[in-house]
Design an enzyme around this catalytic site. Structure first.
Site, mmCIF file in Angstrom:
data_model
loop_
_atom_site.group_PDB
_atom_site.id
_atom_site.type_symbol
_atom_site.label_atom_id
_atom_site.label_comp_id
_atom_site.label_asym_id
_atom_site.label_seq_id
_atom_site.Cartn_x
_atom_site.Cartn_y
_atom_site.Cartn_z
ATOM 1 N N CYS A 86 21.301 10.747 16.447
ATOM 2 C CA CYS A 86 21.152 11.844 17.391
ATOM 3 C C CYS A 86 22.059 13.023 17.007
ATOM 4 O O CYS A 86 21.773 13.697 16.028
ATOM 5 C CB CYS A 86 21.420 11.326 18.801
ATOM 6 N N HIS A 203 18.347 6.180 19.583
ATOM 7 C CA HIS A 203 19.651 5.537 19.619
ATOM 8 C C HIS A 203 19.554 4.030 19.432
ATOM 9 O O HIS A 203 19.418 3.293 20.413
ATOM 10 C CB HIS A 203 20.304 5.781 20.990
ATOM 11 N N GLU A 205 21.885 1.978 18.959
ATOM 12 C CA GLU A 205 23.007 1.280 19.607
ATOM 13 C C GLU A 205 22.725 1.035 21.091
ATOM 14 O O GLU A 205 23.431 0.274 21.749
ATOM 15 C CB GLU A 205 24.316 2.063 19.416
#
Lengths: 229, 81, 742
Positions: A86, A203, A205
């Site tokens: 990002c 994302h 994560e």
């Protein structure tokens, strides 16, 4: 394998990335402060999401001048692994370590939602544990994720196999609706020519535990564990 | 010394914000406005440097920091006061 | 009395002659203009609660889990394992009408500071928004600005906005409500308070530079809007979320290292508030040099420096030996940290400017001695019972009514709003927005935190006492539906002009209802906010008490969600249906009226119903749960279908002898619609019976349509896909009309 998560003033997904690599992937992980000149011997540098410098001027435009970015550039030049997520992707674009630039989302609104992305190239250090055309469900959260490049750059990126992920619908088709931010050719993630630096807007994560809604991000994280011989 | 740098998208780049502004103007009845492109204005206050130094500094600052030359173009001027 | 300041000046400062006389008495002389400004801000309604204090005494504020009740920057509740939650709700109504984007953004900034100033890392935001109807472009513009403002601030600072509510009603057209809630996590032994502790300690100013923003913002919030509202524009501050993010990190770092004594954020009334409240709490005084205050504008006067509401600033008290370390910590984050004064004894605030003392007042006079008013109040007149039942004729097409209700913005899907908020950052969000409550997991434990914002201006407008009780009941019910028990409350009380007896009476009654509800559930109110003067040109909002209630989830793997989980499940209704039309969305949308008493709130029944559900959840029996609210049972069932990934429909039947529209769309309270596997239905009904709760199986899940029979007749038959589209598109359609398509 040792991971380093860079922290800029305004980064806010650094802790999320740290936890993902340290707890979900179970690997030694450290924070790297933007003002330092020391990559602490990590095997992979992670530029996390967030709003470095408030996204003022342009997303990632000021962060790219941070002292540590000198070391990151050298590290990448020598083939070191760099993952930009990002805002991290935006920094890599501003550093010209990746081609193109980001524009505002086509519908001019910040978008936080789950998307489905398709693996385009499964032979990179970031996608080795995936397969071509595999569909991953991973969330996005951004205002400026509309990737653009001039026509000749775009052609190069496509011809060189630098496109890693594309936005798609749950069945894997590329449609205008599934391209939520308007990126050229629905590109959600791409790499440099050498394949050791990758940027992605979604994302991973945020998709490493079932309680959060998806574990598909682990495909990217686990791929990184296999060292390049 | 005061200087001004203007940054806007290159002509080939889509400017959805400019489009949105144009549509809003049309909704308000300003049909005469054919197109709008949005940009940024940076007003700089420079210290005691020569005009020649300023003429070197401004395009460098513009191209290196203020504009992303992949998608943006810039223009600069020294403001006479 | 001969005075330094004439009536016009006092009026500008929102002080009465009587208040002025009291000030003179307290400080022993007439105040100069700067001192007058200080009293004006600190004795404003917003800062002093002078109209509400007397009535707020009724709120229950003590419980065994309360670490800090009202009176500090935020409330604190112990959640075990050495952890506490720090939470509060605040309003930013008036600024959001003047400048929607910045008004809402700075509202977020302000509440975040109230949380991290106590040592807690903010982990969640929620917002309760009320606007006028969306067919009016001005209301759309306000809504767009407010949502963008919250989005831009919350996203940038990296705190997820995980829930909230959005309501639409004409009474909010000129007085939108923006109530923002924030919750943070802290360790029980690392909480910081606003205090100076002892004379000789240093006073440090940290954060952004001071400018001329928002001077008299506190006074603005204490006045109605009139025709000169446009002129108030310069009073709204511009937020800098990047600066605040740096401030969060730097403050948490100095707190973690325990190198400060006390800390307070500079919010309403800026430097004035922190330099008086901090020493007042410790029985000290403070002396500061205004020339040392970092300023971003030239030529600022003491008045401006002290009353500026520039954002992203904090005041810290530290021991002299700690000062260098504090400065170094802030320097790492590129923030100003300047020693501007010291703590004194004598209990006075003294300010120097260009070498001269320009302010010298006792801090207690400013902070503690503002008069509390016993304003005259009139008992609210509530509509006669059951009057509304006859107001509208029996419908002929119930399916059509459901279509219309699903398309009503108050009921419709709110994804247009929350997709603009990053609701996943910090990777703790276990239940995404869209349901009745949000849930965060607590990293490193099996526990979770559920939270919800609830209020109903319509009910409170018809009967404030009931409205207060209903807010508590509904919020707790929303928590029960995800499997959580309530542990603490914060309240935001939005009302009109308290100088009007009817409004004061509404306030008194709503607080009484609220208190009764909280006492019944055994939960304490730990703090909150009162927003008065939500009136424009004499037209007031409905009394709108909004509650933020937090609940504890014992096992995060056992939370329950509202969507149907599969076909063939038994649908059970806990509670009773009655003819409750007053204040319903049905009456408003279909009948065009808002009359009648709101639904009864039976707190004992409410608790019994929720305990039944919680026990069934603990036994692992509940597949989904949702409570009927706006739009009643039919909308509730529709929501369950919408939240199921396969959009499963249902077949329900009711046979009570009531008007069918009451059964389908009435808003009787203390009801929950849950689903279980057929073999477990008996057990749930037994649990209900032992608690004296009416319960029955009312149908099954399955099929592609919402089918509801009343009295043997199929009255609702609507394909889920069609219903879903209406529900999803309602709000986006209002905004699409003004934009070009892409």
């Amino acid at each position: 394998m040792k991971f380093g998560v860079v922290v800029f003033p305004g980064s806010n997904c650094d802790a999320d990335a740290y936890h993902a690599f340290k707890d979900a992937l179970g690997q030694p992980t450290t924070y790297l402060w933007h003002k330092d000149h020391d990559l602490q011997g990590v095997d992979c540098v992670v530029l996390p999401g967030g709003f470095s410098y408030g996204d003022y001027l342009r997303s990632g435009a000021i962060a790219r001048f941070s002292p540590l970015m000198q070391e990151v550039r050298e590290f990448a030049g020598k083939g070191g692994l760099v993952l930009g997520i990002c805002n991290g992707f935006q920094v890599l674009l501003e550093l010209n370590l990746l081609p193109g630039a980001m524009l505002r989302n086509k519908r001019l609104k910040f978008l936080c939602q789950y998307v489905t992305i398709r693996v385009e190239n499964d032979r990179t250090p970031f996608t080795r544990k995936g397969t071509k055309d595999q569909i991953l469900r991973i969330p996005i959260a951004h205002f400026d994720g509309n990737w653009y490049a001039p026509p000749d750059t775009l052609k190069e990126v496509e011809d060189n196999g630098q496109v890693i992920f594309r936005y798609c619908d749950p069945e894997g088709r590329l449609t205008p609706e599934s391209n939520v931010n308007g990126s050229l050719n629905s590109i959600a993630g791409l790499s440099n020519k050498n394949g050791n630096v990758m940027g992605m807007m979604p994302h991973p994560e945020r998709a490493v535990e079932s309680i959060l809604g998806s574990e598909d991000g682990l495909v990217v994280l686990r791929s990184l564990l296999e060292k390049i011989s | 010394m005061k200087a001004r740098i203007l940054v806007s998208f290159k002509d080939s780049v889509l400017d959805p914000q400019g489009q949105a502004v144009r549509n809003a103007l049309h909704t308000l009845g300003y049909a005469a406005v054919r197109d709008v492109r949005q940009g940024k204005v940076f007003d700089l206050e420079l210290g005691d440097i020569s005009r020649a130094e300023a003429e070197r500094l401004l395009p460098e600052v513009a191209g290196k920091v203020l504009a992303n030359v992949v998608i943006e173009k810039y223009a600069w001027q020294i403001l006479e006061d | 009395m001969n005075t330094l300041h004439d009536d016009a000046v006092l009026a500008q400062h929102n002080l009465t002659r009587d208040e002025y006389a009291l000030i003179v008495k307290l400080i022993g002389r007439e105040p100069n203009l700067t001192e007058l400004g200080i009293f004006s801000a600190m004795w404003s309604e917003h800062c002093s609660y002078k109209s509400s204090k007397v009535f707020l005494k009724d709120l229950p504020t003590k419980a065994s889990n309360v670490v800090q009740g009202p009176g500090e920057n935020a409330g604190i509740i112990d959640i075990g394992d050495g952890q506490v939650i720090v939470f509060k709700i605040e309003s930013h109504n008036h600024p959001s009408f003047i400048e929607p984007f910045q008004g809402a953004a700075t509202g977020v900034g302000g509440i975040l500071r109230d949380i991290f100033t106590m040592g807690a890392r903010p982990v969640a935001l929620m917002d309760s928004l009320r606007f006028g109807p969306l067919d009016n472009p001005r209301n759309r513009s306000i809504m767009e600005g407010v949502v963008s403002g919250i989005s831009s601030y919350g996203n940038s600072i990296g705190v997820p906005t995980i829930g909230g509510e959005v309501y639409f009603d004409e009474c909010y057209s000129l007085n939108p409500l923006v109530n923002v809630f924030c919750l943070g996590l802290a360790e029980k032994d690392k909480i910081f308070y606003a205090k100076t502790e002892a004379p000789g300690n240093a006073i440090l100013y940290v954060g952004a530079k001071t400018g001329r923003d928002g001077i008299h913002g506190a006074s603005m919030a204490s006045q109605e809007f009139g025709e000169d509202t446009e002129a108030k524009r310069p009073n709204v501050q511009v937020g800098d979320p990047f600066k605040e993010k740096l401030l969060v990190e730097a403050c948490l770092e100095v707190m973690e290292r325990r190198i400060i004594i006390g800390i307070q954020d500079m919010g309403a009334a800026g430097l004035t508030c922190s330099t008086t409240e901090m020493p007042a709490k410790s029985g000290n005084g403070v002396e500061i040099d205004l020339d040392l205050v970092p300023q971003r504008e030239k030529g600022m006067t003491p008045y401006e420096i002290l009353l500026s509401e520039s954002q992203e600033r904090m005041l810290i008290a530290a021991r002299p030996d700690q000062v260098p370390a504090v400065k170094a910590a802030f320097a790492k984050w590129d923030l100003d940290a300047v020693e501007i004064g010291k703590v004194t004894d004598g209990g006075r605030l003294k300010c120097r400017f260009h070498g001269e003392i320009v302010v010298d007042v006792p801090v207690t006079a400013v902070v503690d001695l503002c008069p509390a008013y016993q304003r005259p109040w009139k008992e609210p007149v509530t509509p006669a019972r059951r009057a509304a039942a006859i107001a509208i004729p029996l419908p002929t097409n119930y399916t059509d009514i459901l279509r219309r209700l699903l398309s009503s913005p108050t009921i419709a899907n709110k994804e247009w709003v929350y997709r603009q908020y990053d609701h996943m950052v910090q990777t703790n969000t276990a239940l995404l927005p869209g349901g009745g409550a949000a849930v965060l997991r607590i990293r490193g434990s099996k526990k979770g935190l559920a939270m919800t914002l609830d209020g109903n201006g319509r009910y409170a407008g018809l009967d404030p006492r009931t409205g207060g009780k209903a807010a508590v009941a509904e919020a707790c019910r929303n928590l029960a539906c995800v499997g959580a028990r309530p542990i603490g409350v914060t309240n935001c009380l939005n009302f009109g002009n308290p100088e009007k007896p009817e409004v004061m009476g509404q306030f008194k009654a709503a607080v009484e209802g609220l208190s009764e509800g909280c006492r019944a559930f055994g939960i304490a109110v730990t703090g909150g906010n009162v927003s008065f003067y939500n009136e424009t040109e004499g037209l007031a909002i409905d009394p709108t008490p909004v509650l933020g209630i937090v609940g504890l989830v014992e096992d995060i793997d056992r939370i329950v969600t509202p969507g149907f989980k599969g076909a063939g499940d038994t649908v059970i209704l806990l509670g009773d249906n009655a003819e409750d039309f007053g204040g319903t969305e049905y009456l408003e949308v279909i009948g065009g009226t808002n009359d009648g008493p709101p639904p009864d709130i039976d707190l004992d029944r409410e608790i019994a119903v929720q305990e039944t559900l919680l026990q069934a959840i603990t036994e692992g029996l509940v597949r989904s749960a949702n409570d009927p609210s706006e739009g009643g049972l039919a909308v509730c069932a529709a929501e369950c279908a919408f939240h199921s990934p396969e959009k499963i429909g249902c077949d329900l039947a009711f046979d009570e002898d009531l008007r069918p529209d009451a059964v389908l769309f009435g808003e009787s309270q203390a009801r929950i619609l849950l689903t279980v596997r057929p073999e477990n239905a008996r057990r749930v009904l037994d649990i209900a019976e032992t608690r004296g709760v009416p319960a029955r199986a009312v149908g099954t899940t399955g099929g592609a349509a919402l089918r509801i029979r009343v009295g043997g007749k199929l009255l609702v038959d609507l394909p889920v896909a069609e219903a879903y589209r209406l529900w999803m598109d309602a709000i986006p359609n209002y905004f699409a009309a003004t934009k070009s398509s892409t």
